[in-house]
Design a protein around this motif. Structure first.
Motif, PDB file in Angstrom:
ATOM      1  N   LEU A 170      40.219  39.554  34.685  1.00  0.00           N
ATOM      2  CA  LEU A 170      38.916  39.295  34.285  1.00  0.00           C
ATOM      3  C   LEU A 170      38.759  39.739  32.773  1.00  0.00           C
ATOM      4  N   GLN A 212      39.847  46.392  45.448  1.00  0.00           N
ATOM      5  CA  GLN A 212      39.433  47.449  44.570  1.00  0.00           C
ATOM      6  C   GLN A 212      38.307  46.767  43.655  1.00  0.00           C
ATOM      7  N   GLY A 213      37.562  47.794  43.009  1.00  0.00           N
ATOM      8  CA  GLY A 213      36.746  47.664  41.783  1.00  0.00           C
ATOM      9  C   GLY A 213      37.844  47.104  40.697  1.00  0.00           C
ATOM     10  N   PRO A 214      37.149  46.384  39.310  1.00  0.00           N
ATOM     11  CA  PRO A 214      37.795  46.095  38.238  1.00  0.00           C
ATOM     12  C   PRO A 214      38.261  47.613  37.419  1.00  0.00           C
ATOM     13  N   TYR A 270      39.989  43.376  32.103  1.00  0.00           N
ATOM     14  CA  TYR A 270      40.132  43.945  33.531  1.00  0.00           C
ATOM     15  C   TYR A 270      41.033  43.573  34.454  1.00  0.00           C
ATOM     16  N   TYR A 299      36.283  42.909  26.812  1.00  0.00           N
ATOM     17  CA  TYR A 299      37.226  43.649  27.869  1.00  0.00           C
ATOM     18  C   TYR A 299      38.125  42.804  28.520  1.00  0.00           C
ATOM     19  N   LEU A 306      39.393  48.730  34.075  1.00  0.00           N
ATOM     20  CA  LEU A 306      39.463  48.548  32.569  1.00  0.00           C
ATOM     21  C   LEU A 306      40.860  48.656  32.137  1.00  0.00           C
ATOM     22  N   GLN A 358      41.732  43.643  38.508  1.00  0.00           N
ATOM     23  CA  GLN A 358      41.051  43.780  39.788  1.00  0.00           C
ATOM     24  C   GLN A 358      42.075  43.260  41.077  1.00  0.00           C
TER      25      GLN A 358
END
Lengths: 113, 116
Positions: free
Chosen positions: B91, B41-43, B35, B33, B45, B37
């Protein structure tokens, strides 16, 4: 995608239990409930996951409501190291389609010494 | 067990330049994966690979972002040209697939990109 709802932030005292709630009223019958957490300046790390039954591991416990529309992550004795953002995620198993790992905004947990 | 390796850890570029990030997943992990970020904020995708095939890239801005996973192992994510709003931590994560059973994902430390 099925949605989850979490409080933006929570506080807890050190060495006390912490109950982090997650609502997922549109969960499908095959969705697993995952919890990840992200410590400051680090990538997310897996905490626990479950389907229907309550689950325990060395980090935490996961309590899943009987109708599966909500769940609670339980940290039995919070330490300062548990201060992080906690994410509740729904995910179908492989082969059911849409097996993405999608993060929301999570709950920022602050531990008070 | 070695974790997910990412490089570089930090990168500063000017807008309109190009940049590439590299990820080496945990050996034997079929799923990879990427990501993005953004601070606070949240990661998000960007793309998910199963071996060297794409499972989902619906949120990848394909006019400027590209990703590949050659031979189903290492992966690179490229941005060309970069914009100011691409400043974020990128990430990489990997997970094993054990039949239909769900498994945990392991994350790298990330690459912090600053576009100026």
């Amino acid at each position: 995608d099925a949605k989850t709802t979490q409080p933006n932030s929570m506080e807890s005292n050190e060495e006390e239990p912490v109950h982090l709630p997650c609502n997922h009223s549109t969960i499908s019958g095959t969705d697993y409930i995952h919890w990840y957490r992200q410590l400051p300046s680090q990538g997310p790390e897996y905490v626990i996951h479950g389907l229907t039954s309550n689950v325990n591991n060395r980090m935490a416990s996961l309590a899943i409501a009987e109708d599966r529309k909500s769940s609670t992550l339980i940290l039995h004795r919070a330490t300062l190291r548990d201060a992080a953002v906690y994410y509740c995620i729904l995910r179908p198993p492989w082969g059911f389609g849409n097996e993405k790992l999608t993060f929301g905004t999570g709950t920022r947990l602050t531990i008070i010494p | 067990e070695a974790g997910v390796a990412q490089s570089p850890r930090y990168k500063i570029i000017e807008k309109r330049q190009s940049v590439a990030f590299w990820c080496n997943p945990i050996s034997g992990h079929a799923t990879l994966y990427w990501y993005q970020q953004i601070l606070g904020q949240g990661p998000k995708l960007l793309i998910q690979f199963q071996n060297n095939g794409v499972v989902d890239d619906s949120q990848l801005p394909k006019d400027r972002f590209s990703a590949e996973r050659l031979k189903g192992v290492d992966s690179t994510l490229k941005i060309q040209p970069a914009k100011l709003e691409d400043s974020a931590v990128y990430l990489c994560a990997s997970s094993p697939q054990q039949g239909w059973l769900d498994t945990e994902a392991f994350f790298g430390q990330g690459t912090r990109l600053t576009v100026v």
